[in-house]
Every structure is written in C-alpha cells, then in structure tokens.
Design a protein around this motif. Structure first.
Motif, mmCIF file in Angstrom:
data_model
loop_
_atom_site.group_PDB
_atom_site.id
_atom_site.type_symbol
_atom_site.label_atom_id
_atom_site.label_comp_id
_atom_site.label_asym_id
_atom_site.label_seq_id
_atom_site.Cartn_x
_atom_site.Cartn_y
_atom_site.Cartn_z
ATOM 1 N N HIS A 264 0.849 -1.190 0.000
ATOM 2 C CA HIS A 264 0.000 0.000 0.000
ATOM 3 C C HIS A 264 0.887 1.243 0.000
ATOM 4 C CE1 HIS A 264 -3.772 -2.096 0.722
ATOM 5 N NE2 HIS A 264 -3.173 -2.805 1.654
ATOM 6 N N GLN A 265 0.304 2.361 -0.355
ATOM 7 C CA GLN A 265 0.983 3.648 -0.254
ATOM 8 C C GLN A 265 0.647 4.261 1.106
ATOM 9 O OE1 GLN A 265 3.075 4.998 -2.647
ATOM 10 N NE2 GLN A 265 2.835 2.984 -3.568
ATOM 11 N N ASP A 266 1.624 4.917 1.720
ATOM 12 C CA ASP A 266 1.389 5.597 2.995
ATOM 13 C C ASP A 266 0.656 6.905 2.708
ATOM 14 O OD1 ASP A 266 1.403 6.838 5.431
ATOM 15 O OD2 ASP A 266 3.559 6.681 5.757
ATOM 16 N N THR A 267 -0.656 6.864 2.835
ATOM 17 C CA THR A 267 -1.500 8.030 2.563
ATOM 18 C C THR A 267 -2.340 8.336 3.794
ATOM 19 O OG1 THR A 267 -3.331 6.685 1.756
ATOM 20 C CG2 THR A 267 -1.690 7.387 0.113
ATOM 21 N N PRO A 268 -2.886 9.530 3.857
ATOM 22 C CA PRO A 268 -3.806 9.842 4.962
ATOM 23 C C PRO A 268 -5.003 8.882 4.993
ATOM 24 C CG PRO A 268 -3.137 11.857 3.868
ATOM 25 C CD PRO A 268 -2.605 10.717 3.038
ATOM 26 N N GLU A 269 -5.461 8.450 3.830
ATOM 27 C CA GLU A 269 -6.589 7.521 3.763
ATOM 28 C C GLU A 269 -6.230 6.172 4.367
ATOM 29 O OE1 GLU A 269 -5.444 9.278 1.053
ATOM 30 O OE2 GLU A 269 -7.062 10.746 0.942
ATOM 31 N N LEU A 270 -5.024 5.677 4.067
ATOM 32 C CA LEU A 270 -4.577 4.405 4.653
ATOM 33 C C LEU A 270 -4.505 4.535 6.165
ATOM 34 C CD1 LEU A 270 -3.414 1.511 4.468
ATOM 35 C CD2 LEU A 270 -1.151 2.571 4.326
ATOM 36 N N ARG A 271 -3.922 5.621 6.651
ATOM 37 C CA ARG A 271 -3.802 5.828 8.092
ATOM 38 C C ARG A 271 -5.175 5.906 8.757
ATOM 39 N NH1 ARG A 271 1.155 7.415 10.254
ATOM 40 N NH2 ARG A 271 2.818 7.165 8.732
ATOM 41 N N GLU A 272 -6.125 6.555 8.110
ATOM 42 C CA GLU A 272 -7.482 6.641 8.659
ATOM 43 C C GLU A 272 -8.132 5.260 8.707
ATOM 44 O OE1 GLU A 272 -11.715 8.630 7.360
ATOM 45 O OE2 GLU A 272 -9.877 9.712 6.890
ATOM 46 N N GLN A 273 -7.952 4.481 7.637
ATOM 47 C CA GLN A 273 -8.521 3.131 7.588
ATOM 48 C C GLN A 273 -7.904 2.256 8.687
ATOM 49 O OE1 GLN A 273 -7.581 0.888 4.046
ATOM 50 N NE2 GLN A 273 -9.299 -0.494 4.350
ATOM 51 N N LEU A 274 -6.594 2.314 8.832
ATOM 52 C CA LEU A 274 -5.936 1.507 9.859
ATOM 53 C C LEU A 274 -6.330 1.948 11.259
ATOM 54 C CD1 LEU A 274 -2.391 1.105 8.282
ATOM 55 C CD2 LEU A 274 -4.139 -0.677 8.594
ATOM 56 N N ARG A 275 -6.423 3.248 11.470
ATOM 57 C CA ARG A 275 -6.842 3.744 12.791
ATOM 58 C C ARG A 275 -8.234 3.201 13.142
ATOM 59 N NH1 ARG A 275 -4.544 7.537 15.965
ATOM 60 N NH2 ARG A 275 -3.248 8.411 14.329
ATOM 61 N N GLY A 276 -9.058 3.001 12.122
ATOM 62 C CA GLY A 276 -10.412 2.486 12.340
ATOM 63 C C GLY A 276 -10.491 1.027 12.749
ATOM 64 N N VAL A 277 -9.417 0.264 12.526
ATOM 65 C CA VAL A 277 -9.438 -1.156 12.901
ATOM 66 C C VAL A 277 -8.609 -1.448 14.147
ATOM 67 C CG1 VAL A 277 -9.965 -1.958 10.572
ATOM 68 C CG2 VAL A 277 -7.580 -1.788 11.289
ATOM 69 N N ILE A 278 -8.026 -0.437 14.756
ATOM 70 C CA ILE A 278 -7.292 -0.616 16.014
ATOM 71 C C ILE A 278 -8.304 -0.845 17.123
ATOM 72 C CG2 ILE A 278 -5.797 0.478 17.712
ATOM 73 C CD1 ILE A 278 -4.454 1.980 15.381
ATOM 74 N N LYS A 279 -8.043 -1.866 17.937
ATOM 75 C CA LYS A 279 -8.968 -2.240 19.011
ATOM 76 C C LYS A 279 -8.252 -2.229 20.348
ATOM 77 C CE LYS A 279 -11.831 -4.840 16.006
ATOM 78 N NZ LYS A 279 -12.199 -5.984 15.376
ATOM 79 N N ASP A 280 -9.028 -2.168 21.408
ATOM 80 C CA ASP A 280 -8.496 -2.268 22.763
ATOM 81 C C ASP A 280 -8.234 -3.714 23.115
ATOM 82 O OD1 ASP A 280 -8.740 0.488 23.242
ATOM 83 O OD2 ASP A 280 -10.809 0.261 23.909
ATOM 84 N N GLY A 281 -7.208 -3.954 23.936
ATOM 85 C CA GLY A 281 -6.914 -5.295 24.422
ATOM 86 C C GLY A 281 -5.824 -5.970 23.623
ATOM 87 N N SER A 282 -5.952 -7.283 23.491
ATOM 88 C CA SER A 282 -4.986 -8.097 22.761
ATOM 89 C C SER A 282 -5.739 -9.001 21.798
ATOM 90 C CB SER A 282 -4.161 -8.951 23.726
ATOM 91 O OG SER A 282 -3.399 -8.133 24.572
ATOM 92 N N PRO A 283 -5.104 -9.383 20.690
ATOM 93 C CA PRO A 283 -5.788 -10.251 19.717
ATOM 94 C C PRO A 283 -6.026 -11.633 20.298
ATOM 95 C CG PRO A 283 -3.498 -9.939 19.113
ATOM 96 C CD PRO A 283 -3.754 -9.055 20.278
ATOM 97 N N SER A 284 -7.079 -12.289 19.804
ATOM 98 C CA SER A 284 -7.348 -13.664 20.227
ATOM 99 C C SER A 284 -6.321 -14.591 19.597
ATOM 100 C CB SER A 284 -8.762 -14.075 19.821
ATOM 101 O OG SER A 284 -8.896 -14.007 18.424
ATOM 102 N N VAL A 285 -6.132 -15.699 20.202
ATOM 103 C CA VAL A 285 -5.141 -16.673 19.723
ATOM 104 C C VAL A 285 -5.694 -17.473 18.577
ATOM 105 C CG1 VAL A 285 -3.646 -18.582 20.387
ATOM 106 C CG2 VAL A 285 -4.247 -16.850 22.045
#
Length: 64
Positions: free
Chosen positions: A43-64
């Motif tokens: 991917h290209q490092d764009t403001p849109e990519l950063r916004e999309q990634l920020r939207g999938v960040i969650k609290d806690g830890s990933p499930s195994v």
C-alpha cells in the motif's frame, strides 16, 4: 492504560497475513501497521490508509 492492537487476520487480503501488532498506544500501533501495510501489502502511505488503519485498532490483545 490498556493495550491496543490491530490483527491482519481481520482485514481481507490476498496475502492471507496472520500478523497481529500490539502496543501501549494507538499511535505506536498505527505506525507499525502503516510500515507493515507498505512493506508487506504494498500500500501507499497516505492519509486515507492511516485513517482506515486507525479504524481497525482495538483495545486489548488479539485472540489466539
């Protein structure tokens, strides 16, 4: 302060990536996720990519 994470398994991709990134802050996870998205998923490092990634960040830890 809780942990933050992003899990590539939850994002559709042709690569079938299984990487999960965990850190203490959203900004730290975001920077690692952007680097991963650019180097592995081409991917290209764009403001849109950063916004999309920020939207999938969650609290806690990933499930195994």
């Amino acid at each position: 302060m809780g942990r933050k994470f992003v899990d590539c398994r939850q994002i559709p991709s042709d690569v079938k990536c299984t990487l999960a990134l965990v850190a203490d802050t959203e900004d730290e996870v975001l920077e690692a996720a952007v680097l991963h998205a650019v180097t592995v998923h081409h991917h290209q490092d764009t403001p849109e990519l950063r916004e999309q990634l920020r939207g999938v960040i969650k609290d806690g830890s990933p499930s195994v």
